[in-house]
Design an enzyme around this catalytic site. Structure first.
Site, PDB file in Angstrom:
ATOM      1  N   LYS A 217      60.381  73.225  33.250  1.00 49.41           N
ATOM      2  CA  LYS A 217      59.575  74.224  33.888  1.00 49.41           C
ATOM      3  C   LYS A 217      60.435  74.332  35.463  1.00 49.41           C
ATOM      4  CE  LYS A 217      56.664  76.993  35.601  1.00 49.41           C
ATOM      5  NZ  LYS A 217      55.882  77.956  35.457  1.00 49.41           N
ATOM      6  N   CYS A 271      55.033  80.431  42.254  1.00 47.45           N
ATOM      7  CA  CYS A 271      55.715  79.791  41.458  1.00 47.45           C
ATOM      8  C   CYS A 271      57.471  79.725  42.110  1.00 47.45           C
ATOM      9  CB  CYS A 271      55.735  80.584  40.301  1.00 47.45           C
ATOM     10  SG  CYS A 271      54.001  80.969  39.423  1.00 47.45           S
TER      11      CYS A 271
END
Ligand code: SAJ
Length: 419
Positions: A217, A271
């Site tokens: 991720k 993010c």
């Protein structure tokens, strides 16, 4: 054993759509959030965030009684933790360190109600080792249960990291269609997690271990950050060399193996501007390109602010009868990217706030996706109003409404190349 009741801890941009998705597949879902306002809103069948199609999904799920929201966790067969992983406060210039306190609180909140056979999944984007840390917190709180770090396949509780990877603005489709990385702490943990996600995921559920899933991720978002940094650096170089960066990129992208991303006012959101630091803070000696890319992208808003100041000076030279107090600057877009309302970590918002702090004239903001703002010396106005009142137009976010207009004004700073 199938999953009859699923609990999602954290009902934000990821948790709420995930909860609604399970509920849409007729699973009993208990959503948990510490924010009473969010809980009340959801229980009315409404949503507290903007995300296309989510309102219908939540409204149907609540109406059919598959989804309810609460502030205190209740027993379930699977718990998905989707809470924020922000930074700890740090000095400017330091490498930010991840703050796992929300994960710790979530783990401690569900620990008392865990029972043999339960599955706990960490969905929050996390530094490498966070899932093992979460497992340690759970084991510490429940000495009567066994966990995969000590009991492996035979553990009472299964634990995995399955990072969310959906794009804000396309969450509902991507939740179903994207492949999932499933990082179990044992093979059984992974298999149970695949079984759970297959309730609604149409993409592949690819099994790995928890640490690799965490790193996967972080790698995805760091890869994008590095590529955007390249585009942002090009935009600064092109400005120096008097070359249109948008034309340049479209030419270079005609090469079959080149695909340069878009420059902009900087990189925002919770993010891409955050996750690369989780790699850099863990391996500062090794993560050189990732670190530099972060600095390049973080510098871009400062560069835009300087451009605005130069434009103000140029405007005053061209209009010698005016003073700085007569100069109206309009900032188009406050969100961190097009067609959403999310102002978190938004370079457009930071640029607007910074200009408003120092500019002596009026500062207007045009943000079609929100109805109010709280920035001193900034007036939220409509697009039509700003077009008639503004001296210096600063394009910060390429919202669809802005793409429809053409500005041939001499005093335009267009960070998105749409005018
Ligand atoms: N941006 C540019 N130029 C580009 C593309 C983006 O400047 O060419 C900027 C945007 O304006 C924005 C920021 O980058 O400020 C991030 O936007 P984004 O659309 O690239 O990504 P996010 O933050 O909305 O979502 C990302 C996604 N990750 C990847 O595409 C690798 C999403 O799939 C993740 O689930 C999400 O992060 C997350 O939650 O981690």
């Amino acid at each position: 054993m199938s999953f009859e009741t699923i609990s999602v801890i954290g009902l934000g941009y990821i948790g709420l759509p995930t909860a609604a998705m399970f509920a849409s597949r007729k699973k009993k879902v208990i959503g948990v959030d510490i924010n009473q306002h969010a809980v009340d809103t959801i229980n009315r069948g409404e949503i507290h965030i903007v995300e296309p199609d989510l309102d219908m999904l939540v409204s149907a799920a609540v109406q059919q009684e598959y989804l309810k929201a609460v502030t205190v966790p209740e027993p379930a067969d699977a718990f998905l933790i989707a809470v924020p992983t922000p930074f700890k406060p740090c000095e400017a210039g330091d490498i930010p360190e991840p703050d796992l306190s929300y994960i710790e609180s979530a783990a401690k909140a569900i620990a008392p109600i865990l029972k043999k056979g339960d599955l706990v999944i960490l969905e929050s984007t996390s530094p490498v080792g966070a899932t093992e840390q979460m497992a340690a917190w759970l084991a510490d709180a429940r000495k009567d249960l066994s966990f995969p770090q000590t009991s492996g396949e035979l553990a009472d509780i299964n634990i995995a990291h399955c990072p969310e990877r959906v794009l804000p603005g396309k969450v509902v489709t991507e939740l179903v269609q994207n492949d999932r990385v499933i990082g179990g702490m044992s093979k059984r943990c992974s298999e149970r997690s695949v079984e759970l996600y297959k309730t609604f995921v149409m993409g592949d559920c690819v099994i790995t271990n928890a640490r690799t899933a965490e790193m996967a991720k972080l790698t995805e978002n760091s890869s994008r950050d590095v590529q955007i940094a390249f585009a942002n650096e090009l935009s600064i170089i092109c400005d120096e060399l008097n070359i249109d960066v948008w034309e340049l990129i479209s030419l270079a992208n005609r090469h079959p193996r080149v695909n340069i991303l878009e420059p902009g006012p900087g990189v925002g959101g919770h993010c891409i501007a955050v996750d690369p630091w989780f790699i850099v803070s863990k391996t500062p000696e090794q993560a050189k390109i990732i670190h530099t890319a972060r600095r390049v992208n973080d510098f871009k808003p400062d560069w835009v602010i300087e451009k605005i100041k130069v434009a103000v000076a140029d405007f005053l030279s061209a209009n010698p009868k005016k003073t700085i107090k007569d100069v109206t600057i309009a900032c188009y877009g406050l969100a961190f990217k097009p067609d959403i309302d999310d102002l978190r970590e938004s370079p457009a918002f930071d640029i607007t706030r910074s200009i408003a702090k120092t500019h002596l004239g009026k500062v207007l903001a045009i943000e079609p996706n929100i109805t109010s703002i709280d920035i001193d010396n900034v007036e939220l106005v409509s697009l039509d109003e700003s077009l008639t009142r503004t001296d210096i137009h600063v394009m910060l976010v390429d919202h669809k409404q802005f793409k429809k207009i053409k500005l041939n004004d001499a005093f335009v700073i267009d960070t998105k190349g749409i005018w």
